[in-house]
Write an enzyme that holds these catalytic residues in place. Structure first.
Site, mmCIF file in Angstrom:
data_model
loop_
_atom_site.group_PDB
_atom_site.id
_atom_site.type_symbol
_atom_site.label_atom_id
_atom_site.label_comp_id
_atom_site.label_asym_id
_atom_site.label_seq_id
_atom_site.Cartn_x
_atom_site.Cartn_y
_atom_site.Cartn_z
ATOM 1 C CG ASN A 14 101.474 -11.930 60.125
ATOM 2 O OD1 ASN A 14 101.999 -11.291 59.219
ATOM 3 N ND2 ASN A 14 100.236 -11.715 60.529
ATOM 4 N NE ARG A 65 96.717 -6.910 81.175
ATOM 5 C CZ ARG A 65 96.342 -7.582 80.099
ATOM 6 N NH1 ARG A 65 97.234 -8.193 79.350
ATOM 7 N NH2 ARG A 65 95.081 -7.656 79.750
ATOM 8 N NE ARG A 91 99.656 -12.028 78.322
ATOM 9 C CZ ARG A 91 98.954 -12.057 79.441
ATOM 10 N NH1 ARG A 91 97.829 -12.722 79.490
ATOM 11 N NH2 ARG A 91 99.385 -11.429 80.518
ATOM 12 C CB ILE A 92 98.516 -5.148 76.883
ATOM 13 C CG1 ILE A 92 97.315 -4.742 76.039
ATOM 14 C CG2 ILE A 92 99.338 -3.932 77.302
ATOM 15 C CD1 ILE A 92 96.232 -4.029 76.798
ATOM 16 C CG HIS A 109 97.440 -2.708 64.616
ATOM 17 N ND1 HIS A 109 96.743 -3.353 65.617
ATOM 18 C CD2 HIS A 109 96.618 -1.731 64.151
ATOM 19 C CE1 HIS A 109 95.553 -2.777 65.753
ATOM 20 N NE2 HIS A 109 95.454 -1.797 64.880
ATOM 21 C CG ASP A 141 105.165 2.974 72.834
ATOM 22 O OD1 ASP A 141 104.113 2.290 72.891
ATOM 23 O OD2 ASP A 141 105.190 4.136 72.393
ATOM 24 N N GLY A 143 102.466 1.985 75.331
ATOM 25 C CA GLY A 143 101.067 2.177 74.927
ATOM 26 C C GLY A 143 100.528 0.986 74.153
ATOM 27 C CG ASP A 145 97.905 -1.718 68.614
ATOM 28 O OD1 ASP A 145 98.736 -2.643 68.665
ATOM 29 O OD2 ASP A 145 96.678 -1.911 68.694
ATOM 30 C CD GLU A 174 98.428 -8.439 59.055
ATOM 31 O OE1 GLU A 174 98.953 -9.200 59.888
ATOM 32 O OE2 GLU A 174 97.225 -8.113 59.124
HETATM 33 C C1 GAR Z 1 96.989 -10.472 62.048
HETATM 34 O O1 GAR Z 1 96.079 -9.818 61.217
HETATM 35 C C2 GAR Z 1 97.694 -9.463 62.935
HETATM 36 O O2 GAR Z 1 97.941 -8.233 62.306
HETATM 37 C C3 GAR Z 1 96.683 -9.297 64.029
HETATM 38 O O3 GAR Z 1 96.209 -10.593 64.282
HETATM 39 C C4 GAR Z 1 96.284 -11.361 63.070
HETATM 40 C C5 GAR Z 1 97.060 -12.617 63.366
HETATM 41 O O4 GAR Z 1 97.007 -13.488 62.271
HETATM 42 N N1 GAR Z 1 97.268 -8.714 65.210
HETATM 43 C C6 GAR Z 1 96.610 -7.892 66.001
HETATM 44 O O5 GAR Z 1 95.466 -7.548 65.820
HETATM 45 C C7 GAR Z 1 97.423 -7.396 67.173
HETATM 46 N N2 GAR Z 1 96.792 -6.244 67.764
HETATM 47 P P1 GAR Z 1 98.001 -14.730 62.198
HETATM 48 O O6 GAR Z 1 97.894 -15.489 63.532
HETATM 49 O O7 GAR Z 1 97.442 -15.530 61.057
HETATM 50 O O8 GAR Z 1 99.366 -14.225 61.941
#
Ligand code: GAR
Length: 219
Positions: A14, A65, A91-92, A109, A141, A143, A145, A174
């Protein structure tokens, strides 16, 4: 133009899609810093290749945290970051970050929220038997996700999908919608109204999606 900080933990595909969109002038943003909680994240190498400043903040160095997030916010502020972009940051996010960047943290996500928050969600979507999955970009926020949704993209779940094949299909989307969301922010087109994010000047898709296509009642 928006100055962003990208937080990563892993491969950074990403991050790469954001770098590429900026370099090809599709997105009017500058990456001021890439921060990882994982010193071995390949995302750091991607940032290095493009001459982007990098920082590693280890969780072992902070008892809570909140203390970790106070340091994270401090480093982001040093780099004059306006928008924080979580790109596979595992991480949260806690109060010190939310207070330092109110409604200025976004996340991607790999599921259609509010279905399947949390981890291993592609596997969970297959096991549940949903016919569609996808990805969601949302503001962060307090919470997990759970913040206001900016944009979602839908993909079909196929009968022979594994977590791996579904993840790949979702990742492609994505890489398309995350840069778009950053550009929408940069253009000042995101209006938050409670839980709803209105995208100024956007149009709505026509038609419906159906999966599987049994074609029983095809006209
Ligand atoms: C992606 O699929 C992203 O949506 C997910 O981790 C992957 C990272 O891929 N994120 C989560 O699950 C966050 N809760 P990347 O390092 O290749 O971008």
């Amino acid at each position: 133009m928006v100055d962003i900080g990208v937080l990563v933990s892993g491969g950074g595909t990403n991050l790469q899609s954001i770098i590429d969109a900026i370099e090809s002038k599709k997105v009017d943003a500058g990456i001021k810093v890439v921060i990882s909680n994982n010193p071995d994240a390949f995302a750091l190498k991607r940032a290095a290749r493009h001459g982007i400043p990098r920082e590693v903040i280890l969780k072992e160095d902070f008892p809570t945290r909140e203390q970790y997030d106070t340091e994270l916010a401090r480093i982001l502020k040093i780099h004059d970051v306006e928008l924080v972009v979580l790109a596979g940051f595992m991480r949260i996010i806690t109060r010190p970050m939310l207070e330092a960047f109110p409604m200025r943290i976004i996340n991607i996500h790999p599921a259609l929220l509010p279905s399947f928050p949390g981890l291993n969600v592609q596997k969970k979507a297959i096991e549940y038997g949903v016919k569609f999955s996808g990805c969601t970009v949302h503001f962060v926020d307090e919470g997990v996700d759970s913040g206001p949704i900016i944009i979602q993209a839908v993909v079909p779940v196929r009968d022979n999908d594994t977590a791996d094949t579904l993840s790949k299909r979702i990742l492609e989307e994505e890489h398309r919608i995350y840069p778009q969301a950053i550009q929408l922010y940069s253009e000042g087109r995101l209006c938050i109204n409670g839980r709803r994010v209105i995208v100024k000047g956007a149009s709505e898709p026509a038609g419906v999606l159906e999966n599987p296509l049994a074609a029983i009642f095809a006209s």
